[in-house]
Design a protein around this motif. Structure first.
Motif, PDB file in Angstrom:
ATOM      1  N   ARG A  12       0.826  -1.218   0.000  1.00  0.00           N
ATOM      2  CA  ARG A  12       0.000   0.000   0.000  1.00  0.00           C
ATOM      3  C   ARG A  12       0.857   1.263   0.000  1.00  0.00           C
ATOM      4  O   ARG A  12       0.665   2.166  -0.815  1.00  0.00           O
ATOM      5  CB  ARG A  12      -0.947  -0.006   1.218  1.00  0.00           C
ATOM      6  N   MET A  13       1.831   1.336   0.898  1.00  0.00           N
ATOM      7  CA  MET A  13       2.714   2.515   0.922  1.00  0.00           C
ATOM      8  C   MET A  13       3.662   2.506  -0.263  1.00  0.00           C
ATOM      9  O   MET A  13       3.926   3.535  -0.883  1.00  0.00           O
ATOM     10  CB  MET A  13       3.510   2.552   2.233  1.00  0.00           C
ATOM     11  N   ASP A  34       9.761  -6.609  -4.391  1.00  0.00           N
ATOM     12  CA  ASP A  34       8.706  -7.163  -3.521  1.00  0.00           C
ATOM     13  C   ASP A  34       8.596  -8.654  -3.860  1.00  0.00           C
ATOM     14  O   ASP A  34       7.948  -9.030  -4.849  1.00  0.00           O
ATOM     15  CB  ASP A  34       7.381  -6.417  -3.788  1.00  0.00           C
ATOM     16  N   HIS A  36       7.118 -11.508  -3.192  1.00  0.00           N
ATOM     17  CA  HIS A  36       5.914 -12.290  -3.533  1.00  0.00           C
ATOM     18  C   HIS A  36       5.090 -11.634  -4.636  1.00  0.00           C
ATOM     19  O   HIS A  36       4.008 -12.118  -4.964  1.00  0.00           O
ATOM     20  CB  HIS A  36       5.037 -12.492  -2.279  1.00  0.00           C
ATOM     21  N   GLY A  88      10.710   3.542   6.451  1.00  0.00           N
ATOM     22  CA  GLY A  88       9.396   3.938   6.963  1.00  0.00           C
ATOM     23  C   GLY A  88       8.731   2.796   7.712  1.00  0.00           C
ATOM     24  O   GLY A  88       7.802   3.011   8.486  1.00  0.00           O
ATOM     25  N   THR A  90       7.675   0.240  10.342  1.00  0.00           N
ATOM     26  CA  THR A  90       7.693   0.399  11.800  1.00  0.00           C
ATOM     27  C   THR A  90       8.077  -0.930  12.457  1.00  0.00           C
ATOM     28  O   THR A  90       8.170  -1.960  11.788  1.00  0.00           O
ATOM     29  CB  THR A  90       6.336   0.913  12.312  1.00  0.00           C
ATOM     30  N   PHE A 117       5.997   9.662   8.800  1.00  0.00           N
ATOM     31  CA  PHE A 117       6.429  10.697   7.859  1.00  0.00           C
ATOM     32  C   PHE A 117       5.393  11.806   7.686  1.00  0.00           C
ATOM     33  O   PHE A 117       5.578  12.682   6.848  1.00  0.00           O
ATOM     34  CB  PHE A 117       6.740  10.062   6.495  1.00  0.00           C
TER      35      PHE A 117
HETATM   36  P1  NAP Z   1       1.700  -3.624   3.034  1.00  0.00           P
HETATM   37  O1  NAP Z   1       0.595  -3.105   2.185  1.00  0.00           O
HETATM   38  O2  NAP Z   1       1.547  -4.980   3.654  1.00  0.00           O
HETATM   39  O3  NAP Z   1       3.030  -3.586   2.145  1.00  0.00           O
HETATM   40  C1  NAP Z   1       4.230  -4.219   2.502  1.00  0.00           C
HETATM   41  C2  NAP Z   1       4.794  -4.859   1.246  1.00  0.00           C
HETATM   42  O4  NAP Z   1       6.118  -5.324   1.522  1.00  0.00           O
HETATM   43  C3  NAP Z   1       3.959  -6.074   0.805  1.00  0.00           C
HETATM   44  O5  NAP Z   1       3.748  -6.039  -0.596  1.00  0.00           O
HETATM   45  C4  NAP Z   1       4.859  -7.235   1.251  1.00  0.00           C
HETATM   46  O6  NAP Z   1       4.643  -8.395   0.487  1.00  0.00           O
HETATM   47  C5  NAP Z   1       6.215  -6.631   0.975  1.00  0.00           C
HETATM   48  N1  NAP Z   1       7.342  -7.361   1.540  1.00  0.00           N
HETATM   49  C6  NAP Z   1       7.351  -8.295   2.545  1.00  0.00           C
HETATM   50  N2  NAP Z   1       8.612  -8.716   2.749  1.00  0.00           N
HETATM   51  C7  NAP Z   1       9.403  -8.062   1.867  1.00  0.00           C
HETATM   52  C8  NAP Z   1      10.791  -8.061   1.601  1.00  0.00           C
HETATM   53  N3  NAP Z   1      11.642  -8.851   2.295  1.00  0.00           N
HETATM   54  N4  NAP Z   1      11.291  -7.244   0.623  1.00  0.00           N
HETATM   55  C9  NAP Z   1      10.461  -6.454  -0.085  1.00  0.00           C
HETATM   56  N5  NAP Z   1       9.104  -6.406   0.115  1.00  0.00           N
HETATM   57  C10 NAP Z   1       8.599  -7.193   1.079  1.00  0.00           C
HETATM   58  O7  NAP Z   1       2.020  -2.613   4.228  1.00  0.00           O
HETATM   59  P2  NAP Z   1       1.916  -1.016   4.230  1.00  0.00           P
HETATM   60  O8  NAP Z   1       0.586  -0.587   4.738  1.00  0.00           O
HETATM   61  O9  NAP Z   1       2.405  -0.487   2.931  1.00  0.00           O
HETATM   62  O10 NAP Z   1       2.965  -0.672   5.384  1.00  0.00           O
HETATM   63  C11 NAP Z   1       4.314  -1.072   5.280  1.00  0.00           C
HETATM   64  C12 NAP Z   1       5.065  -0.637   6.537  1.00  0.00           C
HETATM   65  O11 NAP Z   1       5.144   0.788   6.570  1.00  0.00           O
HETATM   66  C13 NAP Z   1       4.421  -1.060   7.862  1.00  0.00           C
HETATM   67  O12 NAP Z   1       5.437  -1.359   8.800  1.00  0.00           O
HETATM   68  C14 NAP Z   1       3.675   0.201   8.295  1.00  0.00           C
HETATM   69  O13 NAP Z   1       3.477   0.261   9.689  1.00  0.00           O
HETATM   70  C15 NAP Z   1       4.657   1.244   7.828  1.00  0.00           C
HETATM   71  N6  NAP Z   1       4.108   2.595   7.624  1.00  0.00           N
HETATM   72  C16 NAP Z   1       4.924   3.612   8.012  1.00  0.00           C
HETATM   73  C17 NAP Z   1       4.537   4.911   7.767  1.00  0.00           C
HETATM   74  C18 NAP Z   1       5.480   6.019   8.152  1.00  0.00           C
HETATM   75  O14 NAP Z   1       5.087   7.201   8.027  1.00  0.00           O
HETATM   76  N7  NAP Z   1       6.693   5.725   8.614  1.00  0.00           N
HETATM   77  C19 NAP Z   1       3.313   5.180   7.139  1.00  0.00           C
HETATM   78  C20 NAP Z   1       2.512   4.104   6.758  1.00  0.00           C
HETATM   79  C21 NAP Z   1       2.922   2.804   6.981  1.00  0.00           C
HETATM   80  P3  NAP Z   1       3.570  -9.512   1.008  1.00  0.00           P
HETATM   81  O15 NAP Z   1       2.246  -8.982   0.579  1.00  0.00           O
HETATM   82  O16 NAP Z   1       3.976 -10.722   0.259  1.00  0.00           O
HETATM   83  O17 NAP Z   1       3.750  -9.625   2.485  1.00  0.00           O
END
Ligand code: NAP
Length: 255
Positions: A12-13, A34, A36, A88, A90, A117
């Motif tokens: 999503r991000m 990514d 998978h 980013g 967490t 962020f």
């Molecule tokens: P998400 O939709 O689950 O996206 C994560 C992606 O990373 C998925 O496509 C996942 O694949 C993939 N992934 C898993 N292992 C990986 C690897 N080893 N190498 C590369 N890609 C890999 O999650 P999201 O909502 O985008 O959030 C991601 C993270 O950012 C979370 O920790 C969230 O808390 C954090 N976040 C931080 C902020 C900020 O401001 N710092 C803002 C928003 C979110 P699969 O689908 O196969 O698991």
């Protein structure tokens, strides 16, 4: 032009970040990884399955929005391969930060880690720290979408730690949850933190301060993931010039 690789590009991000990097005049979307989701398309980019794609695409900076169990492995690989990282994701703990500090700077690539962020969230934390000097009694309520992997959120942990450090007195939150353990939330350095997970939410937090005859609530709502993008772009543009490890977006905003 800065060549950027996005880790978690199909998430999503990751998708939002890919869109924003591709649209920026001074950034090039060089690669997206990514495992998978290999072969999927994110705009014009074909998602790669392995980190090698960053090196072959000549990425200078990688940004990680993956999972708490993947982020440190990705960061180590990037730093070992001369690529600066913006994190980013967490769930980064204090031991991880120590490790990152050791892996960066001194001629090695740099890292920026920010649990949030969104500029509004940075201000919420700053205002909460200010209020904590005058109100000892405080609790944090964070509310997120139901697919969030970690709890409490990185922002809630950072807020609680800053409140604990800024407190003047030694107010202890009452426990009182013997019948239903957990009802009073987690104890983070003496500050109670409550994590709500529901479909329909994105990322929200209230910091509630109480004192005789008054209550102060500081609240931030991220209603769309675009809230995080300006901060991510700021970090991508800054990381090459900030030696070592930088923690928190606030460091990039202060003049
Ligand atoms: P998400 O939709 O689950 O996206 C994560 C992606 O990373 C998925 O496509 C996942 O694949 C993939 N992934 C898993 N292992 C990986 C690897 N080893 N190498 C590369 N890609 C890999 O999650 P999201 O909502 O985008 O959030 C991601 C993270 O950012 C979370 O920790 C969230 O808390 C954090 N976040 C931080 C902020 C900020 O401001 N710092 C803002 C928003 C979110 P699969 O689908 O196969 O698991």
């Amino acid at each position: 032009m800065i060549r950027v690789g996005v880790l978690g590009a199909a998430g999503r991000m990751g998708r939002e970040v890919c869109r924003a990097v591709a649209a920026a005049d001074d950034l090039v979307l060089a690669a997206g990884v990514d495992p998978h989701h290999r072969g999927e398309r994110v705009g014009d980019l074909e998602v790669a399955g392995a980190l090698d794609a960053l090196a072959s695409a000549g990425a200078e900076v990688a940004v990680d929005f993956t999972r708490p169990d993947a982020v440190m492995g990705n960061a180590r690989w990037c730093l070992d391969h001369g690529i600066h990282v913006v994190i980013g994701t967490t769930g980064i703990g204090s031991q991880d930060l120590e490790e990152l500090a050791g892996l960066t700077g001194g001629g090695r690539p740099n890292a920026i880690v920010a649990p949030n962020f969104a500029i509004g969230a940075v201000l919420m934390m700053r205002f909460a720290e200010e209020a904590a000097r005058l109100f000892d009694a405080a609790e944090v309520v964070e509310l997120h979408h139901d697919a969030k992997a970690d709890a409490p959120s990185g922002t809630a942990l950072a807020t609680a730690r800053r409140i604990a450090a800024a407190r003047e007195g030694a107010w202890r939150a009452p426990a009182g949850d013997r019948s239903y353990p957990g009802a009073r939330g987690a104890d983070v350095e003496g500050v109670r933190v409550h994590a709500v997970r529901l479909p329909g939410l994105l990322a929200h937090q209230e910091v509630v301060f109480g004192g005789p005859g008054q209550v102060l609530v500081i609240r931030h709502d991220a209603t769309d993931r675009t809230a995080f993008i300006p901060g991510v772009l700021l970090a991508l543009r800054a990381v090459r010039e900030r030696p070592g490890l930088t923690v928190g977006l606030e460091a990039l905003l202060s003049r």
